[in-house]
Design an enzyme around this catalytic site. Sequence first.
Site, PDB file in Angstrom:
ATOM      1  CG  ASP A 265      -2.478   4.912   3.354  1.00  0.00           C
ATOM      2  OD1 ASP A 265      -2.422   4.616   2.101  1.00  0.00           O
ATOM      3  OD2 ASP A 265      -4.096   4.863   4.252  1.00  0.00           O
TER       4      ASP A 265
ATOM      5  CG  ASP B 258      -6.463   3.168  -0.292  1.00  0.00           C
ATOM      6  OD1 ASP B 258      -6.915   3.011   0.603  1.00  0.00           O
ATOM      7  OD2 ASP B 258      -5.433   3.917  -0.377  1.00  0.00           O
TER       8      ASP B 258
ATOM      9  CG  HIS C 156      -2.252   1.045   0.981  1.00  0.00           C
ATOM     10  ND1 HIS C 156      -3.115   0.751   1.861  1.00  0.00           N
ATOM     11  CD2 HIS C 156      -2.688   2.547   0.825  1.00  0.00           C
ATOM     12  CE1 HIS C 156      -3.782   1.447   1.430  1.00  0.00           C
ATOM     13  NE2 HIS C 156      -2.992   2.541   0.720  1.00  0.00           N
TER      14      HIS C 156
END
Length: 452
Positions: free
Chosen positions: A313, A160, A66
């Site tokens: 992230d 996302d 991610h």
Amino acid sequence: MTSTSTAPTLILGARPYGEEPTDILLAEGRILAMGEQARGHAQDLEKVHELDAAGLLALPGMVDLHTHLREPGREDAETVETGSRAAAKGGFTAVHAMANSSPVADTAGVVEQVHRLGRDSGWTEVYPVGAVTVGLAGEKLAELGAMAESSAQVRMFSDDGMCVHNPVLMRRALEYVKTVDGFIAQHAQEPLLTEGAQMNEGDVSAVLGLPGWPAVAEESIIARDVLLAQHVGSRLHICHVSTAGSVEIIRWAKQRGIDVTAEVTPHHLLLTDELVRGYDPVYKVNPPLRTAADVEALRHGLADGTIDVIGTDHAPHPTQAKECEWSAAAMGMTGLETALPVVIKTMIATGLMDWRRFAEVTSEAPARIYRHSQQGRPLQPGEPANLILVDAESTQTVDPGGHASKGRNSPFRGMQLPGSVRATFLHGHPVVLDGALNSPLKQSQAQRKVTS
């Protein structure tokens, strides 16, 4: 992705997985030998570079499912080159670039562009994530088959930043990816429950007067989607789990045999919504920072295997997008270059995790989820030489100004954290040495191929 031009490296006295010191010989992109045999084999090779690794841990190169690399279209925030450099410095030998670029990575052409940029960069392996829906709009499926069949060979699909909130569309996506041995990575956020939300809904939001983001907005989507995944027999991955309730739902789903995996970010393992009291937008993130009880549940969920992997992230933003009033600020934090120290602080130093488990959640499990054959492999002879050397005893004060990422929006600025990456080897080539960028891995045209 091996480099035949890279000289062999004899790593002296490293501690694989934090265990007894041993020597490790890297040659032709692989671990050629370990232990006493390493020195013997090194004598038969020419121009062997010796690297003193006394006191350093040897671990598999980390794999991030991610990452936001922003290119194409948002190069003011990050590029594949700068993001790859940040990944290498942080100890990542593979990253997966989310689809919310501009244009969105919802076609074969865009994912091939991202894949090519990563391959040409040579600092880490870059695998583009394909969008689930066209333009991340949640209205119709993107070109999933074309992206899977492209030269990028996409297997992970995610909107996302946006939730695939339509249950019928989510079901169709789960059914479709089964045909390409892929999976959906869901950003669990019910939009009707989070409209205008600015932070976690709770005591702090009530005091500050900021619109709250309830835990149930995440948990309700996870509950729905694990049941959909069970119904169609498909693979589901939950992005950036942030609440104690989400951990319990995922635990329940796994007990029922549902094929679900989950990730947690380093920042959700350490930071809480109490930090928002100062209205500093560096702490504005999606999903929001939660409570101390949530942090505790996330740590234990990662320790016991309910949560499978660490996902950074990594979300860099231009300075002006963060240095403004809270309501106007962008959501997101950088994370590639601080992930390892934060996980050491929250999981290793607390005794919740040993180095074997660290390797599992940062490397082996994410590689297994994506079906990589060259990443997340054990440190043993014959395996690809994707590994890192870590000084677990060092400490560092986080200074985003010294990061390779373009983003300076680190929530850990000024914080003293344990551990540092001293070297990163990508297929045997030292892309990072002595904690600094060394040189990228350059490949011939014949070597330029996806190896997973």
